[in-house]
Design an enzyme around this catalytic site. Structure first.
Site, PDB file in Angstrom:
ATOM      1  CD  GLU A  53      49.834  79.767  27.228  1.00 28.41           C
ATOM      2  OE1 GLU A  53      49.234  80.711  26.705  1.00 28.41           O
ATOM      3  OE2 GLU A  53      50.074  79.707  28.466  1.00 28.41           O
ATOM      4  CB  ALA A 165      14.219  87.195  67.419  1.00 29.63           C
ATOM      5  CB  SER A 169      22.653  81.780  62.082  1.00 29.86           C
ATOM      6  OG  SER A 169      23.997  81.774  62.535  1.00 29.86           O
ATOM      7  NE  ARG A 185      33.661  79.494  53.506  1.00 28.88           N
ATOM      8  CZ  ARG A 185      33.577  79.216  54.794  1.00 28.88           C
ATOM      9  NH1 ARG A 185      34.431  78.368  55.348  1.00 28.88           N
ATOM     10  NH2 ARG A 185      32.640  79.772  55.536  1.00 28.88           N
ATOM     11  CB  THR A 197      29.703  88.366  59.708  1.00 28.39           C
ATOM     12  OG1 THR A 197      28.479  88.815  59.111  1.00 28.39           O
ATOM     13  CG2 THR A 197      29.804  86.851  59.551  1.00 28.39           C
TER      14      THR A 197
END
Length: 366
Positions: A53, A165, A169, A185, A197
């Protein structure tokens, strides 16, 4: 679409510019209209101030007198670091105020609208309320539930695997999906991963290749703080915030080392040998975080789902098959019956480059 809805849609779109940048405050948009012409626009600025505002009134100047104001969240009514926005609208002499959603903050809730009405300014509320609730779901969750909004992102093969395996990735999904993730993100206050990770992938968790100047905080959940001290996160902790959620029993020397590197340490309760995800998100909320974008791995994802903390699932499915020996996208949940499985409602599905994007929202009722 009515004129009120059209101008509110503009206010909402302006507010979204602040997502990921205004925490702990909500991301609000404001439009001031004088005789069918937009004379002022504003949105909450980085860090939460100035408010939308204030920005719109500054742009409108004297044209605000007798104008209609469209604001995506009820104007504040309390004196904080800045005067109440409701009073600023009164002082500007606006004719009418249209509000999308009421502010759940007890310092405001209903009081901003009442202040305007007491000054003789008509107030209409509920215009595009569902959209406003969705945009600021993180702020509402922090105020009402003492936790942030949690979005869980999964990028997996057609058969739900996130790695081979051997642990390979990069990359299961294509460049369009990866670029989209960077945009996600940027719209969250914090990007979160588990300690596994962080150790395996050495991620930077930053927004790249979008030409933006801000970065979300990077959160790692690691009970023992056994994280690489030469990692990308460690080397950049003084440039881009790093928050480490650890157990009360984490090694004191490691705590001090990470603090010296520039990280913020948050001590959290443990349960069953792991950090309690409820306390993790609670502690982050108490530090102002309203929107968390979780990127795994499987154990952290499972713990958040098991604790019923995931509000949105965003999946990227690639047309590649890895097989049962690959790593699952979500760890064990211990389900014995299908009716125990958490269920979400499909909100969006579309092609994204060579992959499929699908968005699922929390199922609010049976």
């Amino acid at each position: 679409m009515s004129a009120d809805a059209r101008y509110m849609a503009l206010a909402l779109s302006l507010g979204r510019r602040g997502l990921g940048r205004t925490w702990p405050n909500p991301a609000v948009g404001c439009v001031i209209v004088q005789k069918g012409r937009v004379v002022g626009r504003g949105w909450t600025q980085p860090g939460g101030r100035p408010h939308a505002e204030t920005e719109a009134l500054r742009q409108a100047g004297s044209n605000a007198q007798g104008a209609d104001v469209y604001v995506s969240l009820e104007p504040c009514a309390h004196h904080g670091k800045t005067p109440p926005c409701a009073q600023a609208l009164i002082d500007a002499g606006v004719r009418r105020v249209v509000i999308a959603a009421e502010d759940p903050d007890p310092r405001v809730s209903g009081q901003g609208a009442e202040m305007l009405r007491a000054a003789g300014i008509p107030v209409e509320s509920g215009v595009m309320a569902d959209e406003a609730q969705l945009d600021n779901a993180g702020f509402f969750a922090r105020v009402e539930l003492d936790r942030p909004l949690v979005t869980l992102k999964l990028a997996s093969s057609f058969d739900g695997r996130i790695a081979t395996a051997s642990g390979e990735s990069q990359w299961i999904t294509g460049p369009h999906a990866r670029r989209y993730v960077h945009g996600l993100r940027a719209r969250h206050d914090a990007v979160m991963v588990g300690g596994g990770t962080a150790r395996k992938d050495d991620p930077s968790l930053t927004v790249r290749d979008l030409g933006i100047s801000w970065q979300p905080a990077r959160v790692v959940v690691s009970r023992r703080l056994d994280l690489p001290l030469m990692s990308k996160l460690a080397r950049t902790a003084k440039e881009v915030p790093v928050i480490l959620c650890h157990g009360h029993d984490a090694d004191a020397t490691l705590r001090q080392t990470w603090q010296d590197l520039g990280a913020t340490l948050v001590s959290c309760d443990a349960s069953g040998g792991q950090l309690d995800p409820r306390d993790v998100v609670r502690q982050l909320a108490r530090r102002g975080v309203t929107r968390i974008f979780c990127e795994g791995g499987g154990a952290l994802s499972a713990s958040l789902i098991e604790a019923d903390l995931v509000d949105t699932l965003i999946g990227f499915t690639a047309g590649v098959i890895i097989g049962a020996e690959g790593g699952p996208s979500i760890g064990a949940l211990g389900l014995g019956h299908l009716d125990e499985a958490p269920r979400f409602v499909l909100a969006e599905s579309r092609r994204l480059g060579r992959d499929i994007l699908h968005v699922w929202r929390r199922r609010m009722s049976a």
